[in-house]
Structure formats: C-alpha cells, structure tokens
Design a protein around this motif. Structure first.
Motif, PDB file in Angstrom:
ATOM      1  N   PHE A  88       0.445  -6.456   8.493  1.00 17.80           N
ATOM      2  CA  PHE A  88       0.739  -5.204   7.795  1.00 17.80           C
ATOM      3  C   PHE A  88       1.982  -4.619   8.448  1.00 17.80           C
ATOM      4  CE2 PHE A  88      -3.802  -5.959   7.724  1.00 17.80           C
ATOM      5  CZ  PHE A  88      -4.112  -5.792   6.382  1.00 17.80           C
ATOM      6  N   GLU A  89       3.014  -4.391   7.654  1.00 17.58           N
ATOM      7  CA  GLU A  89       4.261  -3.854   8.203  1.00 17.58           C
ATOM      8  C   GLU A  89       4.703  -2.659   7.373  1.00 17.58           C
ATOM      9  OE1 GLU A  89       7.981  -5.890  10.097  1.00 17.58           O
ATOM     10  OE2 GLU A  89       8.163  -6.006   7.909  1.00 17.58           O
ATOM     11  N   THR A  90       5.027  -1.578   8.067  1.00  8.10           N
ATOM     12  CA  THR A  90       5.482  -0.380   7.381  1.00  8.10           C
ATOM     13  C   THR A  90       6.851  -0.618   6.744  1.00  8.10           C
ATOM     14  OG1 THR A  90       6.459   0.468   9.422  1.00  8.10           O
ATOM     15  CG2 THR A  90       4.192   1.160   8.909  1.00  8.10           C
ATOM     16  N   ILE A  91       7.173   0.236   5.775  1.00  4.03           N
ATOM     17  CA  ILE A  91       8.475   0.206   5.111  1.00  4.03           C
ATOM     18  C   ILE A  91       9.117   1.572   5.334  1.00  4.03           C
ATOM     19  CG2 ILE A  91       9.671  -0.007   2.893  1.00  4.03           C
ATOM     20  CD1 ILE A  91       7.223  -1.634   1.896  1.00  4.03           C
ATOM     21  N   ILE A 121       0.865  -1.177   0.000  1.00  2.82           N
ATOM     22  CA  ILE A 121       0.000   0.000   0.000  1.00  2.82           C
ATOM     23  C   ILE A 121       0.905   1.232   0.000  1.00  2.82           C
ATOM     24  CG2 ILE A 121      -1.818   1.230   1.247  1.00  2.82           C
ATOM     25  CD1 ILE A 121      -2.268  -1.504   2.794  1.00  2.82           C
ATOM     26  N   HIS A 122       0.652   2.158  -0.918  1.00  3.84           N
ATOM     27  CA  HIS A 122       1.406   3.412  -1.005  1.00  3.84           C
ATOM     28  C   HIS A 122       0.444   4.573  -0.775  1.00  3.84           C
ATOM     29  CE1 HIS A 122       5.058   1.860  -3.132  1.00  3.84           C
ATOM     30  NE2 HIS A 122       4.215   0.901  -3.429  1.00  3.84           N
ATOM     31  N   SER A 123       0.865   5.532   0.009  1.00  2.61           N
ATOM     32  CA  SER A 123       0.118   6.779   0.113  1.00  2.61           C
ATOM     33  C   SER A 123       0.551   7.675  -1.033  1.00  2.61           C
ATOM     34  CB  SER A 123       0.412   7.466   1.443  1.00  2.61           C
ATOM     35  OG  SER A 123      -0.147   8.758   1.449  1.00  2.61           O
ATOM     36  N   ARG A 124      -0.403   8.235  -1.733  1.00  7.50           N
ATOM     37  CA  ARG A 124      -0.069   9.127  -2.843  1.00  7.50           C
ATOM     38  C   ARG A 124       0.518  10.444  -2.348  1.00  7.50           C
ATOM     39  NH1 ARG A 124      -4.707  11.927  -6.193  1.00  7.50           N
ATOM     40  NH2 ARG A 124      -4.680  13.096  -4.261  1.00  7.50           N
ATOM     41  N   ASP A 125       0.115  10.874  -1.175  1.00  8.17           N
ATOM     42  CA  ASP A 125       0.463  12.208  -0.699  1.00  8.17           C
ATOM     43  C   ASP A 125       1.567  12.259   0.354  1.00  8.17           C
ATOM     44  OD1 ASP A 125      -1.601  13.328  -2.337  1.00  8.17           O
ATOM     45  OD2 ASP A 125      -3.037  12.570  -0.866  1.00  8.17           O
ATOM     46  N   THR A 126       1.987  11.094   0.858  1.00  6.86           N
ATOM     47  CA  THR A 126       3.048  11.047   1.869  1.00  6.86           C
ATOM     48  C   THR A 126       4.027   9.946   1.470  1.00  6.86           C
ATOM     49  OG1 THR A 126       1.979   9.404   3.304  1.00  6.86           O
ATOM     50  CG2 THR A 126       1.369  11.723   3.656  1.00  6.86           C
ATOM     51  N   SER A 127       5.007   9.705   2.320  1.00  6.50           N
ATOM     52  CA  SER A 127       5.980   8.643   2.028  1.00  6.50           C
ATOM     53  C   SER A 127       5.583   7.297   2.629  1.00  6.50           C
ATOM     54  CB  SER A 127       7.368   9.060   2.531  1.00  6.50           C
ATOM     55  OG  SER A 127       7.337   9.222   3.931  1.00  6.50           O
ATOM     56  N   LEU A 128       4.374   7.185   3.170  1.00  6.89           N
ATOM     57  CA  LEU A 128       3.933   5.952   3.816  1.00  6.89           C
ATOM     58  C   LEU A 128       3.835   4.799   2.824  1.00  6.89           C
ATOM     59  CD1 LEU A 128       2.817   4.492   6.349  1.00  6.89           C
ATOM     60  CD2 LEU A 128       0.537   5.142   5.556  1.00  6.89           C
ATOM     61  N   LYS A 129       4.448   3.666   3.210  1.00  6.21           N
ATOM     62  CA  LYS A 129       4.327   2.407   2.476  1.00  6.21           C
ATOM     63  C   LYS A 129       4.094   1.313   3.496  1.00  6.21           C
ATOM     64  CE  LYS A 129       7.399   3.747  -1.215  1.00  6.21           C
ATOM     65  NZ  LYS A 129       8.755   3.642  -1.731  1.00  6.21           N
ATOM     66  N   VAL A 130       3.166   0.407   3.181  1.00  4.58           N
ATOM     67  CA  VAL A 130       2.831  -0.694   4.086  1.00  4.58           C
ATOM     68  C   VAL A 130       2.825  -1.990   3.278  1.00  4.58           C
ATOM     69  CG1 VAL A 130       1.124  -1.646   5.680  1.00  4.58           C
ATOM     70  CG2 VAL A 130       1.408   0.843   5.509  1.00  4.58           C
ATOM     71  N   ARG A 131       3.632  -2.946   3.705  1.00  6.47           N
ATOM     72  CA  ARG A 131       3.688  -4.253   3.051  1.00  6.47           C
ATOM     73  C   ARG A 131       2.629  -5.164   3.682  1.00  6.47           C
ATOM     74  NH1 ARG A 131       9.048  -5.181   2.979  1.00  6.47           N
ATOM     75  NH2 ARG A 131       9.149  -4.474   0.847  1.00  6.47           N
ATOM     76  N   VAL A 132       1.953  -5.934   2.835  1.00 11.91           N
ATOM     77  CA  VAL A 132       0.898  -6.845   3.277  1.00 11.91           C
ATOM     78  C   VAL A 132       1.402  -8.281   3.168  1.00 11.91           C
ATOM     79  CG1 VAL A 132      -1.469  -7.613   2.872  1.00 11.91           C
ATOM     80  CG2 VAL A 132      -0.841  -5.232   2.396  1.00 11.91           C
ATOM     81  N   PHE A 133       1.178  -9.055   4.215  1.00 14.41           N
ATOM     82  CA  PHE A 133       1.536 -10.474   4.231  1.00 14.41           C
ATOM     83  C   PHE A 133       0.298 -11.291   4.579  1.00 14.41           C
ATOM     84  CE2 PHE A 133       5.339  -8.187   5.484  1.00 14.41           C
ATOM     85  CZ  PHE A 133       6.354  -8.823   4.790  1.00 14.41           C
ATOM     86  N   CYS A 134       0.089 -12.405   3.915  1.00 17.64           N
ATOM     87  CA  CYS A 134      -0.946 -13.373   4.302  1.00 17.64           C
ATOM     88  C   CYS A 134      -0.259 -14.405   5.176  1.00 17.64           C
ATOM     89  CB  CYS A 134      -1.553 -14.053   3.080  1.00 17.64           C
ATOM     90  SG  CYS A 134      -2.549 -12.967   2.089  1.00 17.64           S
ATOM     91  N   LEU A 135      -0.546 -14.382   6.450  1.00 19.01           N
ATOM     92  CA  LEU A 135       0.166 -15.260   7.373  1.00 19.01           C
ATOM     93  C   LEU A 135      -0.237 -16.717   7.240  1.00 19.01           C
ATOM     94  CD1 LEU A 135       0.466 -13.028  10.537  1.00 19.01           C
ATOM     95  CD2 LEU A 135       2.031 -13.302   8.622  1.00 19.01           C
TER      96      LEU A 135
END
Length: 103
Positions: A59-62, A20-34
C-alpha cells in the motif's frame, strides 16, 4: 471526525490495481499485489504491507500530506474488510527477503 468514508477506484484491466480514496480528505492509497506486480517504493510516500488470501499487498500513498498521514492505517483496515480479510496484519516493512530498506 470519528469515521472516515473510503471509496475504491478499480482498474478493469488489472483486478489487483486498486486506489483507495478518502471521501473527506485528500488521502489516496495505491494497492499493489506483490505476487504479480512490480513495485518500487517512492521515498516521498508512505508504504505499508499486508498478507491476505495468500497474497502479499503493498500500500503506497499518492501525494501524501502531513494531515492525511494518520489516516493511512484506517484506509488499509477498510480495504482489508472490503476484501473479506479483516484480520490482515499491517506491516511497516516489506517482508520479502532482500527488500528491507537500509536506514
């Protein structure tokens, strides 16, 4: 800003490995199916968890920054809507037995 816009990068070889990327900030979140992915939490990042469609997601931030930390829950809520499971409960700890962090 009242409403963040999120974008999704998908892996064509792994339907459960989204970012997941935020268009307006530097936030990125990686998704894992456990249920199918190995996951080892990075102590320098934020991890949250949630169940949807009989799957447990991590969900883990990058490279999280302090100014983006408050938007993590919003990004996960957006993803829950995206996968048609808006009622996903976001959990602060890994609910799998034996995976709780010792504080």
């Amino acid at each position: 800003m009242d409403h963040n816009v999120y974008l999704l990068a998908t892996d064509p070889n792994d339907p459960c490995r989204d970012i997941i990327h935020s268009r307006d900030t530097s936030l990125k979140v990686r998704v894992f199916c456990l249920n199918s992915d190995r996951f080892s939490a990075d102590n320098n990042e934020i991890q949250l968890y949630g169940y949807a469609h009989d799957k447990l997601y991590a969900f883990e931030t990058i490279n999280i920054t302090a100014e983006d930390a408050l938007d993590v829950v919003g990004a996960i809520q957006w993803y829950a809507e995206y996968i048609n499971y808006p009622e996903m409960e976001i959990l602060p700890e890994d609910p799998r037995p034996g995976h709780h962090l010792a504080v």
